[in-house]
Write a protein that holds these residues in place. Structure first.
Motif, PDB file in Angstrom:
ATOM      1  N   TYR A 471       0.801  -1.396  -0.073  1.00 37.41           N
ATOM      2  CA  TYR A 471       0.006  -0.039  -0.209  1.00 37.41           C
ATOM      3  C   TYR A 471       0.871   1.147  -0.129  1.00 37.41           C
ATOM      4  CZ  TYR A 471       1.160   0.136   5.013  1.00 37.41           C
ATOM      5  OH  TYR A 471       1.735  -0.052   6.178  1.00 37.41           O
ATOM      6  N   ARG A 498      -8.388   1.959   6.417  1.00 42.07           N
ATOM      7  CA  ARG A 498      -8.560   1.243   5.055  1.00 42.07           C
ATOM      8  C   ARG A 498      -9.059  -0.212   5.645  1.00 42.07           C
ATOM      9  NH1 ARG A 498      -3.040   3.141   4.763  1.00 42.07           N
ATOM     10  NH2 ARG A 498      -2.923   4.299   3.034  1.00 42.07           N
ATOM     11  N   TRP A 500      -9.870  -3.949   3.796  1.00 41.88           N
ATOM     12  CA  TRP A 500      -9.415  -4.800   2.735  1.00 41.88           C
ATOM     13  C   TRP A 500     -10.474  -5.852   2.867  1.00 41.88           C
ATOM     14  CZ3 TRP A 500      -5.134  -2.762   0.327  1.00 41.88           C
ATOM     15  CH2 TRP A 500      -4.594  -1.885   1.147  1.00 41.88           C
ATOM     16  N   ASN A 514      -0.907  -5.307  -5.382  1.00 32.11           N
ATOM     17  CA  ASN A 514      -1.231  -4.064  -5.791  1.00 32.11           C
ATOM     18  C   ASN A 514      -2.661  -3.667  -5.389  1.00 32.11           C
ATOM     19  OD1 ASN A 514       1.297  -3.228  -6.486  1.00 32.11           O
ATOM     20  ND2 ASN A 514       0.852  -4.134  -8.628  1.00 32.11           N
ATOM     21  N   GLU A 516      -6.557  -2.629  -3.998  1.00 32.77           N
ATOM     22  CA  GLU A 516      -6.917  -1.530  -3.594  1.00 32.77           C
ATOM     23  C   GLU A 516      -7.914  -1.731  -2.509  1.00 32.77           C
ATOM     24  OE1 GLU A 516      -5.901   1.612  -4.163  1.00 32.77           O
ATOM     25  OE2 GLU A 516      -4.375   0.792  -5.616  1.00 32.77           O
ATOM     26  N   ASN A 520     -11.504   3.456   1.828  1.00 32.83           N
ATOM     27  CA  ASN A 520     -10.256   4.217   2.265  1.00 32.83           C
ATOM     28  C   ASN A 520     -10.607   5.612   2.908  1.00 32.83           C
ATOM     29  OD1 ASN A 520      -7.796   5.809   2.209  1.00 32.83           O
ATOM     30  ND2 ASN A 520      -7.029   4.631   0.482  1.00 32.83           N
TER      31      ASN A 520
END
Length: 542
Positions: A471, A498, A500, A514, A516, A520
């Motif tokens: 990140y 964040r 996930w 990578n 996202e 967020n």
């Protein structure tokens, strides 16, 4: 002269060979792989390395028993279970609900034997017990899974879904009590572990059951039909449930002092934080009392002489521990609001503290490179975990309370046996100081974050990285899992929170590195603590 030198060298070699033989014999008895011994001072390090590389812990541990599932033990236990169910349902009609446990339990045991590498034994187990499975007593998903096993079809997707969630089953109070008694008296620890890992058994009141059945029957008898408006309302409700839930946030205001640590527990309506060496306990809602104490809006704990780095509360809300720069750990009884003991033993500041899920143990990690295990009732030191070469910065108990994970400034994560204090696993791969470690709800995965700006998910059986997510931004310092283990919430130094979604990143492919986050969020202020309850994440800020 040369003959004398040869005799001396021969004597030295014979002694060396004798030591090697003794060590080799010891390793074989303890199930360790054979290793070359070069230097007596490195024996302990090599034994630990061998233990980690070969996924071996002490022979009577849960992890060792489950990873090396003995097909004979599983078959014997399942046969006893089937006989017990048959006798139970024959004599007591009120225990018919236990039959719904047979099919999913059969599937999990079959998969455990396969996972242990015993494909032929798994096939034998499946053929032997398949006739005992009554497909009218299992749901459609389990029925389809058994059909795929029977026809030797590819069931990878269904197995992932089956093993990715706990199987929920409601049992009557009497059935649940009889099941617990049977498991304790007759079953191997592997059988017990399967029930604890893959099943969510809940007690249901028979009177409520009857009421629910009557309510379900009532619409049919009155001929009530669902109109279009009602159907649209239900569709809107379903859409709302799919929307990401908001983060619950509480801010510590009206203060000029730095907050060094804190915790938030919404299920008991409590927040705790440290300011100026004093730990403050306050209710989440200003008009509520603390822990049921009438007319009590704040409690101050003043037993530390220096700032507090960590605060932890037991799951049953009876114990609170505080870890301080003054090298002491304080244990409090929250039912009586009193200090149990101010515990000393560490030789440096204590940076982290945690309480086990059974509320029996507290653990602390210190600048003196050690972690300690404490009795929460007496404050007595039970174990000292020695192995890190720099400060212990974070720790967490396994859900089964048998293991402790510690992260350190030496970039390593270690897993220890609570029972005897021995090392079980070494997780190496972090490129910086480890700031936080936490076990998943199922206990099969360990999440960690550190100074290298990567979230790592470790397989605790294989001591390897299952997934690694990179990140951007400042380092993450806090972690918390959702109840089902499918989401991970992280908080970074710069106040970014964040979330996930982990099912999207099961392998360690470049795309996952990578990945996202699904959410967020920039928080105004410093994130002091994280938690998950009431199906949502929450944070305490200052």
């Amino acid at each position: 002269m040369e003959d004398a030198k040869r005799d001396i060298n021969k004597t030295k070699r014979s002694k060396s060979d004798h030591v090697k033989n003794i060590v080799h014999s010891y390793l074989q008895k303890r199930n360790y792989a054979s290793i070359g011994i070069q230097d007596n001072t490195k024996i302990d390090q090599q034994i630990t390395y061998s233990l980690v590389e070969n996924e071996i812990s002490r022979p009577n541990s849960i992890l060792y028993s489950c990873y090396n599932s003995d097909p004979v033990v599983i078959d014997h236990n399942f046969s006893k279970f089937l006989s017990w169910v048959k006798d139970l349902t024959k004599n007591k009609n009120i225990c018919q609900d236990i039959e719904h446990l047979i099919a999913p339990l059969f599937c999990h045991l079959y998969l455990d034997i396969l996972k242990g590498g015993h494909s032929e034994r798994a096939a034998t187990f499946f053929k032997a017990h398949l006739p005992a499975i009554d497909k009218t007593k299992c749901d459609d998903f389990v029925k389809d899974l058994i059909n795929l096993f029977t026809n030797d079809c590819d069931a990878t997707c269904m197995i992932e879904q089956f093993r990715g969630n706990k199987y929920f089953l409601e049992l009557s109070p009497q059935t649940l009590a009889l099941l617990k008694k049977f498991v304790v008296e007759n079953c191997h620890v592997v059988f017990l572990h399967v029930l604890q890992t893959w099943f969510e058994l809940q007690q249901v009141d028979e009177k409520e059951n009857e009421t629910d059945e009557k309510m379900e029957e009532k619409p049919e008898s009155n001929g009530v039909c669902v109109d279009n408006r009602f159907q649209k309302i239900m569709e809107v409700i379903q859409d709302l449930e799919k929307e990401p839930k908001q983060i619950f946030q509480i801010n510590i205001s009206f203060t000029n002092e730095t907050v060094t640590c804190g915790l938030i527990k919404r299920n008991c309506g409590l927040v705790a934080y440290n300011q100026d060496n004093i730990v403050h306990l306050r209710p989440i809602h200003p008009y509520d009392p603390i822990m049921g104490v009438s007319d009590c809006k704040e409690i101050r704990l003043t037993d530390h002489s220096k700032r507090v780095y960590s605060v932890a509360i037991s799951p049953d809300h009876t114990r609170l521990v505080t870890a301080s720069e003054d090298s002491t750990l304080c244990i409090y009884d929250l039912t009586e609001m009193r200090l149990i003991k101010n515990c000393s033993g560490h030789l440096g500041p204590i940076y982290c503290a945690s309480i086990s899920s059974n509320s029996v143990y507290a653990a602390s990690g210190s600048h003196d490179t050690t972690a300690r295990l404490w009795n929460t009732d007496t404050g007595q030191t039970l174990r000292t975990f020695v192995g890190h070469t720099q400060a212990v910065t974070c720790l967490d108990f396994h859900p089964n309370c048998l293991y402790l994970a510690t992260g350190s400034a030496d970039r390593n994560i270690r897993m220890w046996s609570v029972d005897n204090g021995g090392p079980l696993r070494l997780f190496h791969g972090s490129k910086g100081v480890v700031y936080s470690v936490t076990f998943s709800p199922l206990g099969d995965t360990l999440a960690s974050v550190g100074d290298d700006k990567k979230v790592r998910l470790w397989d605790i059986l294989g001591s390897k990285i299952n997934n690694e997510i990179k990140y951007k931004g400042e380092p993450i310092t806090k972690l918390v899992w959702s109840k089902n283990g499918k989401q991970l919430c992280t908080a970074s130094i710069d106040g970014v929170l964040r979330i996930w979604d982990l099912p999207q990143c099961q392998d360690n492919s470049p795309d996952n590195k990578n990945q996202e986050p699904s959410m967020n969020l920039n928080i105004n202020g410093k994130i002091v603590a994280l938690e998950y309850s009431f199906e949502t994440f929450a944070c305490l800020t200052s």
